[in-house]
Design an enzyme around this catalytic site. Structure first.
Site, PDB file in Angstrom:
ATOM      1  N   HIS A  19       0.868  -1.199   0.000  1.00 57.48           N
ATOM      2  CA  HIS A  19       0.000   0.000   0.000  1.00 57.48           C
ATOM      3  C   HIS A  19       0.890   1.228   0.000  1.00 57.48           C
ATOM      4  O   HIS A  19       1.336   1.686   1.047  1.00 57.48           O
ATOM      5  CB  HIS A  19      -0.925  -0.033   1.223  1.00 57.48           C
ATOM      6  CG  HIS A  19      -1.950   1.071   1.241  1.00 57.48           C
ATOM      7  ND1 HIS A  19      -3.110   0.984   1.968  1.00 57.48           N
ATOM      8  CD2 HIS A  19      -1.993   2.288   0.634  1.00 57.48           C
ATOM      9  CE1 HIS A  19      -3.818   2.087   1.808  1.00 57.48           C
ATOM     10  NE2 HIS A  19      -3.149   2.909   1.007  1.00 57.48           N
ATOM     11  N   HIS A 199      -9.588   1.281  -1.581  1.00 55.66           N
ATOM     12  CA  HIS A 199      -9.552   1.868  -0.241  1.00 55.66           C
ATOM     13  C   HIS A 199     -10.984   1.816   0.292  1.00 55.66           C
ATOM     14  O   HIS A 199     -11.925   2.227  -0.399  1.00 55.66           O
ATOM     15  CB  HIS A 199      -9.109   3.329  -0.299  1.00 55.66           C
ATOM     16  CG  HIS A 199      -7.641   3.531  -0.526  1.00 55.66           C
ATOM     17  ND1 HIS A 199      -6.953   2.930  -1.542  1.00 55.66           N
ATOM     18  CD2 HIS A 199      -6.730   4.275   0.167  1.00 55.66           C
ATOM     19  CE1 HIS A 199      -5.677   3.304  -1.473  1.00 55.66           C
ATOM     20  NE2 HIS A 199      -5.502   4.125  -0.449  1.00 55.66           N
ATOM     21  N   GLU A 202     -11.468   3.644   5.600  1.00 54.94           N
ATOM     22  CA  GLU A 202     -10.405   4.490   6.157  1.00 54.94           C
ATOM     23  C   GLU A 202     -11.097   5.589   6.964  1.00 54.94           C
ATOM     24  O   GLU A 202     -11.021   5.615   8.181  1.00 54.94           O
ATOM     25  CB  GLU A 202      -9.531   5.077   5.030  1.00 54.94           C
ATOM     26  CG  GLU A 202      -8.396   5.967   5.515  1.00 54.94           C
ATOM     27  CD  GLU A 202      -7.639   6.654   4.355  1.00 54.94           C
ATOM     28  OE1 GLU A 202      -8.140   6.701   3.225  1.00 54.94           O
ATOM     29  OE2 GLU A 202      -6.524   7.175   4.625  1.00 54.94           O
ATOM     30  N   ASP A 281       1.717   7.071   2.171  1.00 51.33           N
ATOM     31  CA  ASP A 281       2.321   8.261   1.557  1.00 51.33           C
ATOM     32  C   ASP A 281       3.491   8.713   2.428  1.00 51.33           C
ATOM     33  O   ASP A 281       3.394   9.709   3.157  1.00 51.33           O
ATOM     34  CB  ASP A 281       1.269   9.368   1.465  1.00 51.33           C
ATOM     35  CG  ASP A 281       0.059   8.937   0.659  1.00 51.33           C
ATOM     36  OD1 ASP A 281       0.131   8.942  -0.573  1.00 51.33           O
ATOM     37  OD2 ASP A 281      -0.951   8.548   1.284  1.00 51.33           O
TER      38      ASP A 281
HETATM   39  N1  HPA Z   1      -6.437   7.630   1.162  1.00 53.89           N
HETATM   40  C1  HPA Z   1      -7.125   7.888   0.049  1.00 53.89           C
HETATM   41  N2  HPA Z   1      -6.552   8.317  -1.053  1.00 53.89           N
HETATM   42  C2  HPA Z   1      -5.243   8.492  -1.065  1.00 53.89           C
HETATM   43  C3  HPA Z   1      -4.478   8.250   0.045  1.00 53.89           C
HETATM   44  C4  HPA Z   1      -5.118   7.787   1.219  1.00 53.89           C
HETATM   45  O1  HPA Z   1      -4.514   7.547   2.278  1.00 53.89           O
HETATM   46  N3  HPA Z   1      -3.199   8.527  -0.280  1.00 53.89           N
HETATM   47  C5  HPA Z   1      -3.201   8.912  -1.557  1.00 53.89           C
HETATM   48  N4  HPA Z   1      -4.436   8.909  -2.041  1.00 53.89           N
HETATM   49 ZN    ZN Z   2      -3.722   4.806   0.462  1.00 48.81          ZN
END
Ligand code: HPA
Ligand code: ZN
Length: 343
Positions: A19, A199, A202, A281
């Site tokens: 990831h 994703h 989150e 990131d």
């Molecule tokens: N979440 C959603 N989109 C994203 C993320 C993340 O952590 N990092 C880069 N794009």
């Molecule tokens: Zn991500």
């Protein structure tokens, strides 16, 4: 365990990173260098002022800055340099396999060709395989704040480069952009042979994880923290061995959790969920994969068997062949056995 011992143990583990947004590995130093050679003026006047701006209250505040940083990437060489810098860094952290995301729309929207982006990334991946022995898969992510029609355009643009792409993902602003918005384009992506991830959970609710599984047919969940709100969902993840790619430093920096002590990864392992740890990131969230392992292990007091499980889970959850998985997993086990013997 002493902190220095813990860090050493983590450094030595052969790891897979599943990831990672390549645009999120854009370190301010390289950003400045590329902005300068492309004659682009950044909104910040120094590396220090960029770093100071990296304080986020939620996902959207991060995304606004992340998309801004990506604007300086214009030429194939820029994408190559970005990717090569990431691979060099994680090679030093004993990462042996990567499955990385890129966001085509962040670039094609600005008039950059799909080929410019993917060729730069791919050339760095090929070199890392040759020079570092790092294997890879590449995942193109659809931006969920954009329309499904625009995702379809991206799918179409990807076809000439299909041989370089292993899967599709879904990222960007989660709340208000549920998986059900992308049912058709995920179906079409699967028909082109792409593997599917997204994703989910989150910032969004457990419901989005159900949707990603039931409507999009994904094989792995990125983040997925919110699954713990739902017992039936936990059972599903365990029974079907659906892995979560967790990113603890990202979760703290984006206030998905209040502090690392509250990170659910230990609870997830206890429940038998295939939990894995990655960096998301790293240039924005204060650390690469080793720092993510380290901060989590320190805050939650993880022991070596939990660390070993996390490392094995990542290879299990990867898209390597069974044979390759077995080879890496036996290296992980050998490594942990050698630690026992040396104590
Ligand atoms: N979440 C959603 N989109 C994203 C993320 C993340 O952590 N990092 C880069 N794009
Ligand atoms: Zn991500």
């Amino acid at each position: 365990m002493q902190s220095s011992d813990l860090l050493k143990i983590i450094e030595g583990i052969p790891k897979a990173e599943l990831h990672l947004h390549i645009e999120g590995s854009f370190e301010p130093e390289l950003m400045f260098e590329i902005a300068k050679r492309n004659n682009i003026e950044l909104a910040f006047d120094s590396i220090e002022s960029i770093k100071k701006a990296y304080k986020f209250n939620n996902l959207q505040e991060f995304l606004d800055i992340y998309y801004m940083g990506a604007q300086v990437l214009i030429h194939e060489q820029d994408f190559y340099d970005l990717t090569w810098a990431y691979l060099t860094k994680v090679h030093s952290q004993n990462v042996v396999h990567v499955e990385i995301f890129f966001d085509p729309q962040t670039h094609t929207e600005r008039g950059i060709g799909f080929g410019t982006v993917i060729n730069g990334i791919n050339k760095a991946l090929i070199r890392a395989n040759r020079e570092y022995g790092i294997s890879h898969r590449l995942i193109m992510s659809y931006l969920r704040h954009m329309s499904e029609e625009e995702a379809f355009d991206t799918l179409e643009s990807s076809i000439p480069f299909k041989h370089l792409i292993d899967g599709v993902g879904l990222d960007s602003s989660e709340k208000g952009n549920p998986p059900n918005k992308f049912v058709n384009v995920f179906k079409a992506s699967a028909e082109h042979g792409y593997k599917l991830v997204a994703h989910a959970g989150e910032e969004g609710p457990a419901e989005y994880i159900w949707e990603a599984l039931d409507l999009l047919n994904i094989v792995r969940i990125d983040h997925g923290n919110r699954c713990l709100d739902d017992e039936a969902l936990i059972r599903r993840l365990v029974d079907e061995k659906i892995a979560l790619t967790l990113c603890p430093l990202s979760n703290v920096e984006l206030k998905v959790i209040q502090n690392m002590e509250e990170h659910p990864v230990a609870k997830m392992l206890d429940k038998g969920i295939v939990a894995t740890i990655h960096s998301d990131d790293p240039a924005y969230f204060g650390g690469y994969i080793n720092e993510n392992f380290y901060e989590t292990a320190k805050a939650l007091n993880l022991d070596t068997s939990q660390l070993m499980q996390l490392a094995i889970n990542a290879f299990e959850a990867s898209w390597l062949t069974r044979e390759e998985k077995n080879r890496h997993i036996s290296e992980v086990k050998k490594y942990f056995e050698s630690l026992v013997l040396s104590h």
